[in-house]
Design a protein around this motif. Sequence first.
Motif, short mmCIF file in Angstrom:
data_model
loop_
_atom_site.label_atom_id
_atom_site.label_comp_id
_atom_site.label_asym_id
_atom_site.label_seq_id
_atom_site.Cartn_x
_atom_site.Cartn_y
_atom_site.Cartn_z
N LEU A 283 10.12 -1.00 -1.81
CA LEU A 283 10.38 0.05 -0.62
C LEU A 283 10.86 -0.59 0.51
CD1 LEU A 283 7.09 1.94 -1.47
CD2 LEU A 283 9.43 2.69 -2.30
N GLY A 284 11.05 -1.57 0.82
CA GLY A 284 11.25 -2.52 2.17
C GLY A 284 10.00 -2.63 3.13
N PRO A 285 10.40 -3.43 4.18
CA PRO A 285 9.20 -3.70 4.85
C PRO A 285 8.91 -2.97 6.13
CG PRO A 285 11.20 -4.97 5.55
CD PRO A 285 11.42 -4.38 4.31
N GLU A 286 9.37 -1.71 5.93
CA GLU A 286 9.03 -0.49 7.09
C GLU A 286 7.47 -0.46 7.38
OE1 GLU A 286 8.72 1.93 9.68
OE2 GLU A 286 8.34 2.83 7.98
N PRO A 287 6.89 -0.80 8.52
CA PRO A 287 5.50 -0.78 8.48
C PRO A 287 4.85 0.42 8.49
CG PRO A 287 6.34 -2.17 10.33
CD PRO A 287 7.35 -1.47 9.62
N ASN A 288 5.56 1.61 9.03
CA ASN A 288 4.99 3.12 8.84
C ASN A 288 4.87 3.43 7.34
OD1 ASN A 288 4.46 2.95 11.82
ND2 ASN A 288 6.47 3.77 12.27
N LEU A 289 6.00 3.25 6.77
CA LEU A 289 6.25 3.93 5.44
C LEU A 289 4.97 3.03 4.40
CD1 LEU A 289 7.54 5.19 3.08
CD2 LEU A 289 9.26 3.28 2.82
N ALA B 155 -4.68 -4.02 1.85
CA ALA B 155 -4.76 -3.29 2.92
C ALA B 155 -4.05 -3.91 4.17
CB ALA B 155 -5.89 -2.94 3.48
N LEU B 156 -4.06 -5.27 4.51
CA LEU B 156 -3.16 -5.87 5.40
C LEU B 156 -1.88 -6.25 5.31
CD1 LEU B 156 -5.71 -8.82 6.20
CD2 LEU B 156 -5.29 -7.01 7.54
N LEU B 157 -1.43 -6.16 3.82
CA LEU B 157 -0.29 -6.39 3.40
C LEU B 157 0.68 -5.14 3.68
CD1 LEU B 157 1.97 -7.92 1.74
CD2 LEU B 157 1.27 -6.99 -0.02
N PHE B 158 -0.05 -3.85 3.53
CA PHE B 158 0.26 -2.67 3.87
C PHE B 158 0.29 -1.96 5.23
CE2 PHE B 158 0.54 -2.64 -0.80
CZ PHE B 158 1.46 -2.07 -0.87
N LEU C 33 4.21 -5.72 -5.48
CA LEU C 33 5.64 -5.44 -5.74
C LEU C 33 6.26 -4.23 -4.74
CD1 LEU C 33 5.42 -5.43 -9.63
CD2 LEU C 33 6.48 -7.40 -8.12
N PHE C 34 5.29 -3.38 -4.33
CA PHE C 34 5.85 -2.17 -3.74
C PHE C 34 6.52 -2.38 -2.51
CE2 PHE C 34 2.88 -0.52 -6.85
CZ PHE C 34 3.55 0.83 -7.07
N ILE D 98 1.79 4.97 2.44
CA ILE D 98 1.92 5.26 0.92
C ILE D 98 0.63 4.50 0.51
CG2 ILE D 98 4.12 5.51 0.84
CD1 ILE D 98 4.70 2.79 -0.06
N ALA D 99 0.03 3.27 1.49
CA ALA D 99 -0.95 2.47 1.09
C ALA D 99 -2.22 3.11 0.42
CB ALA D 99 -1.35 1.60 2.42
N PRO D 100 -2.84 3.92 0.73
CA PRO D 100 -3.93 4.51 0.05
C PRO D 100 -3.75 4.95 -1.49
CG PRO D 100 -3.63 5.59 1.90
CD PRO D 100 -2.57 4.82 1.93
N GLY D 101 -2.51 5.49 -1.67
CA GLY D 101 -2.23 6.19 -3.25
C GLY D 101 -1.85 4.53 -3.96
N ILE D 102 -1.33 3.63 -3.34
CA ILE D 102 -0.90 2.65 -3.97
C ILE D 102 -2.23 1.76 -4.47
CG2 ILE D 102 0.27 0.24 -4.14
CD1 ILE D 102 2.48 1.68 -2.59
N ILE D 103 -3.10 1.52 -3.60
CA ILE D 103 -4.29 0.76 -3.64
C ILE D 103 -5.12 1.48 -4.65
CG2 ILE D 103 -6.26 -0.20 -2.68
CD1 ILE D 103 -4.80 -0.37 -0.07
N TRP D 104 -5.21 2.80 -4.61
CA TRP D 104 -6.15 3.40 -5.57
C TRP D 104 -5.75 3.38 -7.00
CZ3 TRP D 104 -11.06 4.61 -6.47
CH2 TRP D 104 -11.76 4.67 -5.40
N VAL D 105 -4.43 3.68 -7.29
CA VAL D 105 -3.72 3.72 -8.55
C VAL D 105 -3.61 2.38 -9.08
CG1 VAL D 105 -1.60 4.15 -9.77
CG2 VAL D 105 -2.24 5.76 -7.98
#
Length: 228
Positions: A40-46, A117-120, A35-36, A50-57
């Motif tokens: 948040l949009g498809p901007e790769p750097n963003l 991880a690939l998605l992010f 969903l994120f 934020i990927a580590p926090g989203i995956i762990w939460v």
Amino acid sequence: MTTFLNIVSRDLRLALRQKSDLTMAVLFFILTAMLFPFGLGPEPNLLARIAPGIIWVTALLAVLLSLERLFLADYEDGSLEQLILSSTSLEVAVLAKVLAHWLTTGLPLILAAPLIALLFNMDSDAMTILLIAMMLGTPSLSLIGAIAATLTLGARRGGVLIPLLVLPLYIPTLIFGVGAIDAAMNSLEAGAVIANARPHLLLLGAILLVSLLITPLAGAAALRQSVE
């Protein structure tokens, strides 16, 4: 050891019969994380930042979904009381049930993590640290959650009480799990990835060892109290 393996195999067979419960946590993990990017949009750097926090939460919340049923079925059908009255060590039984819970919840989350991880847009070095961190962190989530599951056994609205008890205790695992991945992502040299993430991984390992020592004792005591 025979008793330990029997309990693990029994819980795994029961989990395989209830496939909806088996897939609920991993589907929640994947769908919630997906969903994120839409929000948040498809901007790769963003997304990578934020990927580590989203995956762990999302992994943490997925584990919470299955904690209530960790001991509930045995409590309701009376098999938990028989287990307490038998000569079986309750500490061994608690560890066996936690292992079965991790195999049906934590391990599928680890297997699904590379997809997220690939998605992010996470690079391969960070993905490697992610898998190592989750291998160390998700067992701690099951162990700590088991204590809350035993404490709320038989209580009204136990499913509501478990997150209130567990979430504050999950914070160290969350911090060090995210920190390990961030350290890997911020490494300037490929050879420094493991070195930068090592302190966080060691702390995750320490949390796991402490949880392995405390959970059997606390869980067994809470189970005895719940049956009395």
